[in-house]
Design a protein around this motif. Structure first.
Motif, PDB file in Angstrom:
ATOM      1  N   ALA A   1     -12.791  -4.805   6.334  1.00  0.00           N
ATOM      2  CA  ALA A   1     -13.063  -4.009   7.533  1.00  0.00           C
ATOM      3  C   ALA A   1     -12.379  -2.648   7.449  1.00  0.00           C
ATOM      4  O   ALA A   1     -12.960  -1.621   7.819  1.00  0.00           O
ATOM      5  CB  ALA A   1     -12.594  -4.764   8.780  1.00  0.00           C
ATOM      6  N   PHE A   2     -11.159  -2.629   6.963  1.00  0.00           N
ATOM      7  CA  PHE A   2     -10.404  -1.382   6.831  1.00  0.00           C
ATOM      8  C   PHE A   2     -11.104  -0.431   5.859  1.00  0.00           C
ATOM      9  O   PHE A   2     -11.314   0.756   6.153  1.00  0.00           O
ATOM     10  CB  PHE A   2      -8.987  -1.690   6.344  1.00  0.00           C
ATOM     11  N   LEU A   3     -11.483  -0.955   4.696  1.00  0.00           N
ATOM     12  CA  LEU A   3     -12.166  -0.134   3.694  1.00  0.00           C
ATOM     13  C   LEU A   3     -13.504   0.392   4.214  1.00  0.00           C
ATOM     14  O   LEU A   3     -13.866   1.556   3.993  1.00  0.00           O
ATOM     15  CB  LEU A   3     -12.389  -0.950   2.422  1.00  0.00           C
TER      16      LEU A   3
ATOM     17  N   GLU B   1      -2.953  -1.579  -0.381  1.00  0.00           N
ATOM     18  CA  GLU B   1      -2.464  -0.738  -1.479  1.00  0.00           C
ATOM     19  C   GLU B   1      -2.049   0.660  -1.026  1.00  0.00           C
ATOM     20  O   GLU B   1      -1.501   1.433  -1.810  1.00  0.00           O
ATOM     21  CB  GLU B   1      -3.554  -0.614  -2.552  1.00  0.00           C
ATOM     22  N   THR B   2      -2.303   1.009   0.207  1.00  0.00           N
ATOM     23  CA  THR B   2      -2.057   2.374   0.685  1.00  0.00           C
ATOM     24  C   THR B   2      -0.569   2.647   0.888  1.00  0.00           C
ATOM     25  O   THR B   2       0.273   1.750   0.768  1.00  0.00           O
ATOM     26  CB  THR B   2      -2.831   2.627   1.998  1.00  0.00           C
ATOM     27  N   SER B   3      -0.242   3.892   1.227  1.00  0.00           N
ATOM     28  CA  SER B   3       1.144   4.321   1.410  1.00  0.00           C
ATOM     29  C   SER B   3       1.305   5.042   2.742  1.00  0.00           C
ATOM     30  O   SER B   3       0.315   5.397   3.405  1.00  0.00           O
ATOM     31  CB  SER B   3       1.547   5.273   0.286  1.00  0.00           C
TER      32      SER B   3
ATOM     33  N   THR C   1       8.837   5.175   9.885  1.00  0.00           N
ATOM     34  CA  THR C   1       9.007   4.759   8.482  1.00  0.00           C
ATOM     35  C   THR C   1       8.315   3.426   8.239  1.00  0.00           C
ATOM     36  O   THR C   1       8.469   2.822   7.186  1.00  0.00           O
ATOM     37  CB  THR C   1      10.498   4.623   8.133  1.00  0.00           C
ATOM     38  N   SER C   2       7.544   2.970   9.234  1.00  0.00           N
ATOM     39  CA  SER C   2       6.871   1.676   9.154  1.00  0.00           C
ATOM     40  C   SER C   2       5.403   1.845   8.777  1.00  0.00           C
ATOM     41  O   SER C   2       4.616   2.411   9.537  1.00  0.00           O
ATOM     42  CB  SER C   2       6.967   0.936  10.494  1.00  0.00           C
ATOM     43  N   LEU C   3       5.039   1.344   7.614  1.00  0.00           N
ATOM     44  CA  LEU C   3       3.640   1.377   7.195  1.00  0.00           C
ATOM     45  C   LEU C   3       2.779   0.552   8.148  1.00  0.00           C
ATOM     46  O   LEU C   3       1.644   0.937   8.473  1.00  0.00           O
ATOM     47  CB  LEU C   3       3.501   0.848   5.762  1.00  0.00           C
TER      48      LEU C   3
ATOM     49  N   PRO D   1      -2.256  -8.237   6.447  1.00  0.00           N
ATOM     50  CA  PRO D   1      -1.167  -8.042   5.482  1.00  0.00           C
ATOM     51  C   PRO D   1      -0.007  -8.998   5.764  1.00  0.00           C
ATOM     52  O   PRO D   1       0.298  -9.296   6.929  1.00  0.00           O
ATOM     53  CB  PRO D   1      -0.752  -6.586   5.711  1.00  0.00           C
ATOM     54  N   SER D   2       0.645  -9.469   4.717  1.00  0.00           N
ATOM     55  CA  SER D   2       1.724 -10.447   4.883  1.00  0.00           C
ATOM     56  C   SER D   2       2.871  -9.895   5.727  1.00  0.00           C
ATOM     57  O   SER D   2       3.591 -10.658   6.382  1.00  0.00           O
ATOM     58  CB  SER D   2       2.244 -10.903   3.523  1.00  0.00           C
ATOM     59  N   SER D   3       3.042  -8.577   5.740  1.00  0.00           N
ATOM     60  CA  SER D   3       4.080  -7.962   6.574  1.00  0.00           C
ATOM     61  C   SER D   3       3.765  -8.094   8.057  1.00  0.00           C
ATOM     62  O   SER D   3       4.626  -7.860   8.903  1.00  0.00           O
ATOM     63  CB  SER D   3       4.244  -6.488   6.205  1.00  0.00           C
ATOM     64  N   GLN D   4       2.523  -8.457   8.387  1.00  0.00           N
ATOM     65  CA  GLN D   4       2.116  -8.672   9.779  1.00  0.00           C
ATOM     66  C   GLN D   4       1.847 -10.162  10.031  1.00  0.00           C
ATOM     67  O   GLN D   4       1.066 -10.526  10.895  1.00  0.00           O
ATOM     68  CB  GLN D   4       0.855  -7.856  10.083  1.00  0.00           C
TER      69      GLN D   4
END
Length: 321
Positions: free
Chosen positions: A147-149, A158-160, A182-184, A212-215
């Motif tokens: 969906a993002f892509l 993979e983004t920054s 500073t939070s992606l 994402p695993s960070s979420q």
């Protein structure tokens, strides 16, 4: 001041029928309705949610701080750890946030847990409930990455920070608070809300899975791709309806996530929160493998009836309580 309800009698009858439909849905699947306390001694560490505090003082023996529950999740998981099987609850939940078209500090939440279900199993069951209650013919399912892509051409896995900031600036929505973060994940969430959510789920409800695993929140990490978590949400006509997980059962990993939340809270200048010891004790005893989901009842009923605000399907909002 007005003493009258914001929901009329005809709508109240329709709401009651929808709640009856939901209960029949679970009864037909042998999922048992339960009740848990709305005031508990523990609360969440989530950096994005603030609970409402209730100070209980019995016979002036000292104030006991209790928290109105932001969801019935922790006490329901305590039931599962004690031997309960698949369960559901239609409960009042409370969050210290502003009122709006889709928000009220006190609202109704449907939450359920299915033992032995994978994330996909639960998505299928939620889909069946939405087809039945929203009178839609089907639902759509997409990964977060896809969906993002599709709508931003950014790969969220993979983004920054720099790439996200450049995208936001290119589209004219860069603000100082975004530049300062500073939070992606903060940037990904902003981009998702601004450019993805408005495009998905317009005709039929759209499930977005594998965040994402960070979420991950309280979800397990995907064993085939550690970049993503077994978490899903569902959107319909610009409204977030559902948040679900293949539930994390590991006590130590859960404690690490709570510690990460409190670290974030410190960095934001927010108050840290004590971990819910009773919930952790239940995890230590053993939470069975399960998947769980929370669904906003007021939002569901609003959409099912074609209303514009949840206030139209609630008897009294907090402003008029």
């Amino acid at each position: 001041m007005t003493w009258q309800p914001s929901m009329d009698w005809a709508t109240a009858q329709q709401r009651a029928k929808l709640l009856s439909t939901i209960r029949s849905f679970f009864n037909n699947r042998n999922v048992v309705e339960v009740e848990t306390p709305q005031m508990c001694s523990g609360t969440i560490t989530d950096v994005h949610l603030d609970p409402i505090v209730a100070n209980y003082d019995w016979h002036h023996e000292g104030v006991n701080k209790l928290y109105l529950q932001t969801s019935p999740e922790y006490p329901m998981k305590r039931l599962l750890a004690s031997g309960y099987q698949s369960i559901y609850q239609i409960a009042k939940a409370f969050r210290n946030e502003a009122e709006g078209r889709l928000h009220n500090p006190e609202f109704t939440m449907l939450e359920w847990y299915r033992l032995g279900f994978s994330m996909k199993d639960l998505i299928d069951e939620v889909s069946e409930l939405l087809v039945e209650t929203l009178s839609v013919s089907s639902t759509d399912i997409q990964s977060y990455e896809h969906a993002f892509l599709a709508h931003t051409q950014l790969n969220p896995l993979e983004t920054s920070l720099a790439e996200c900031l450049a995208f936001i600036e290119q589209h004219g929505k860069l603000e100082p608070w975004l530049e300062a973060t500073t939070s992606l994940d903060t940037l990904l969430q902003f981009i998702f809300c601004e450019w993805v959510e408005p495009k998905i789920g317009q005709l039929v409800p759209c499930f977005i899975h594998s965040f994402p695993s960070s979420q991950a929140s309280l979800a397990t990490i995907n064993t085939d791709d550690a970049r993503v978590a077994n978490r899903f949400e569902c959107y319909f006509k610009g409204v977030e309806l559902v948040n679900g997980f293949h539930e994390l059962t590991d006590k130590e990993q859960q404690l690490r996530r709570f510690a990460e939340d409190n670290n974030q809270r410190e960095q934001m200048g927010a108050q840290t929160r004590a971990v819910d010891d009773k919930f952790i004790a239940a995890l230590a005893e053993g939470l069975p493998a399960c998947s769980g989901v929370a669904l906003g009842i007021d939002r569901l009923i609003m959409l099912a009836m074609g209303k514009q605000s949840i206030s139209e399907v609630m008897t009294f909002t907090t402003q008029n309580a």
